[in-house]
Scaffold this motif. Structure first.
Motif, PDB file in Angstrom:
ATOM      1  N   VAL A  39       0.886  -1.112  -0.140  1.00  0.00           N
ATOM      2  CA  VAL A  39      -0.176  -0.093   0.178  1.00  0.00           C
ATOM      3  C   VAL A  39       0.988   0.983   0.090  1.00  0.00           C
ATOM      4  O   VAL A  39       0.401   2.130  -0.680  1.00  0.00           O
ATOM      5  CB  VAL A  39      -0.823  -0.102   1.237  1.00  0.00           C
ATOM      6  CG1 VAL A  39      -1.731   1.368   1.527  1.00  0.00           C
ATOM      7  CG2 VAL A  39      -1.977  -1.003   1.236  1.00  0.00           C
ATOM      8  N   HIS A  40       2.133   1.154   0.849  1.00  0.00           N
ATOM      9  CA  HIS A  40       2.891   2.452   0.721  1.00  0.00           C
ATOM     10  C   HIS A  40       3.406   2.603  -0.547  1.00  0.00           C
ATOM     11  O   HIS A  40       3.522   3.850  -1.119  1.00  0.00           O
ATOM     12  CB  HIS A  40       4.039   2.146   1.804  1.00  0.00           C
ATOM     13  CG  HIS A  40       3.548   1.880   3.068  1.00  0.00           C
ATOM     14  ND1 HIS A  40       4.048   1.504   4.063  1.00  0.00           N
ATOM     15  CD2 HIS A  40       2.563   2.365   3.772  1.00  0.00           C
ATOM     16  CE1 HIS A  40       3.635   1.371   5.276  1.00  0.00           C
ATOM     17  NE2 HIS A  40       2.521   2.019   5.093  1.00  0.00           N
ATOM     18  N   THR A  45       3.306   5.621  -5.663  1.00  0.00           N
ATOM     19  CA  THR A  45       3.340   5.619  -7.295  1.00  0.00           C
ATOM     20  C   THR A  45       2.086   6.417  -7.686  1.00  0.00           C
ATOM     21  O   THR A  45       2.414   7.284  -8.746  1.00  0.00           O
ATOM     22  CB  THR A  45       3.065   4.064  -7.738  1.00  0.00           C
ATOM     23  OG1 THR A  45       4.351   3.380  -7.350  1.00  0.00           O
ATOM     24  CG2 THR A  45       3.210   4.205  -9.175  1.00  0.00           C
ATOM     25  N   MET A  46       1.021   6.360  -7.056  1.00  0.00           N
ATOM     26  CA  MET A  46      -0.171   7.132  -7.618  1.00  0.00           C
ATOM     27  C   MET A  46       0.008   8.554  -7.326  1.00  0.00           C
ATOM     28  O   MET A  46      -0.702   9.333  -7.893  1.00  0.00           O
ATOM     29  CB  MET A  46      -1.427   6.496  -6.751  1.00  0.00           C
ATOM     30  CG  MET A  46      -1.885   5.216  -7.112  1.00  0.00           C
ATOM     31  SD  MET A  46      -2.080   5.117  -8.868  1.00  0.00           S
ATOM     32  CE  MET A  46      -1.219   4.086  -9.606  1.00  0.00           C
ATOM     33  N   ILE A  73       2.705   8.733   3.365  1.00  0.00           N
ATOM     34  CA  ILE A  73       3.193   7.480   3.567  1.00  0.00           C
ATOM     35  C   ILE A  73       4.066   7.296   4.745  1.00  0.00           C
ATOM     36  O   ILE A  73       4.205   6.388   5.711  1.00  0.00           O
ATOM     37  CB  ILE A  73       4.085   7.108   2.263  1.00  0.00           C
ATOM     38  CG1 ILE A  73       3.198   6.938   1.219  1.00  0.00           C
ATOM     39  CG2 ILE A  73       5.249   5.912   2.406  1.00  0.00           C
ATOM     40  CD1 ILE A  73       4.131   7.073  -0.143  1.00  0.00           C
ATOM     41  N   LEU A  74       4.435   8.226   5.352  1.00  0.00           N
ATOM     42  CA  LEU A  74       5.366   8.399   6.671  1.00  0.00           C
ATOM     43  C   LEU A  74       4.424   8.132   7.708  1.00  0.00           C
ATOM     44  O   LEU A  74       4.791   7.377   8.705  1.00  0.00           O
ATOM     45  CB  LEU A  74       5.976   9.861   6.620  1.00  0.00           C
ATOM     46  CG  LEU A  74       6.858   9.953   8.234  1.00  0.00           C
ATOM     47  CD1 LEU A  74       8.016   8.706   8.066  1.00  0.00           C
ATOM     48  CD2 LEU A  74       7.300  11.404   8.082  1.00  0.00           C
ATOM     49  N   THR A  75       3.158   8.637   7.758  1.00  0.00           N
ATOM     50  CA  THR A  75       2.365   8.401   8.731  1.00  0.00           C
ATOM     51  C   THR A  75       1.838   7.082   8.641  1.00  0.00           C
ATOM     52  O   THR A  75       1.668   6.453   9.608  1.00  0.00           O
ATOM     53  CB  THR A  75       1.145   9.311   8.557  1.00  0.00           C
ATOM     54  OG1 THR A  75       1.573  10.886   8.493  1.00  0.00           O
ATOM     55  CG2 THR A  75      -0.112   9.230   9.562  1.00  0.00           C
ATOM     56  N   ALA A  76       1.552   6.503   7.446  1.00  0.00           N
ATOM     57  CA  ALA A  76       1.253   5.217   7.337  1.00  0.00           C
ATOM     58  C   ALA A  76       2.311   4.098   7.816  1.00  0.00           C
ATOM     59  O   ALA A  76       1.897   3.160   8.288  1.00  0.00           O
ATOM     60  CB  ALA A  76       0.694   4.941   5.780  1.00  0.00           C
ATOM     61  N   ILE A  77       3.601   4.485   7.617  1.00  0.00           N
ATOM     62  CA  ILE A  77       4.490   3.771   8.075  1.00  0.00           C
ATOM     63  C   ILE A  77       4.512   3.438   9.520  1.00  0.00           C
ATOM     64  O   ILE A  77       4.656   2.465  10.245  1.00  0.00           O
ATOM     65  CB  ILE A  77       5.925   4.056   7.525  1.00  0.00           C
ATOM     66  CG1 ILE A  77       5.972   3.717   6.136  1.00  0.00           C
ATOM     67  CG2 ILE A  77       7.003   3.312   8.219  1.00  0.00           C
ATOM     68  CD1 ILE A  77       6.970   4.445   5.232  1.00  0.00           C
TER      69      ILE A  77
END
Length: 113
Positions: A39-40, A45-46, A73-77
């Motif tokens: 997902v990250h 990519t999107m 992405i940083l928050t999701a990680i």
């Protein structure tokens, strides 16, 4: 480059689905971790793989990069790390209490049906 990243994300989704459909709790936890990495990569990519200057005040450039996908992405990680740590602790605790990591035995099914 985006096509290669999409294929890699697809491979990560495929392997995560395979891992999450197994009976072992450890493989399910690894599958959710691999799925979060997919997902990250898909979010990155999107958001577009653009080259440009960082969006800083006072920088004069012809193109700027968008910082929003990197922030998401940083928050999701960080969230995925916390969820993975919780899953690992729950898996370890259930193994110590019940003596198995087989999902069928954890549900009460012996698998002899």
């Amino acid at each position: 480059m985006e096509i290669l990243m999409i294929f890699i994300a697809g491979i990560l989704f495929m392997s995560a689905t395979y891992l999450m459909l197994s009976r072992s709790v450890v493989r399910i936890i690894l599958g959710t971790t691999v799925l979060s990495h997919g997902v990250h990569l898909l979010l990155l990519t999107m958001g577009g793989l653009k080259r440009g200057a960082p969006p800083l005040v006072g920088e004069e450039a012809s193109a700027y990069t968008d910082p929003l996908p990197q922030a998401l992405i940083l928050t999701a990680i960080v969230i995925a790390f916390g969820v993975t740590a919780l899953f690992l602790v729950l898996g370890y605790r259930s193994y110590k209490e019940l003596g198995t990591d087989n999902m069928e035995k954890l549900r009460g099914n012996d698998g002899n049906d």
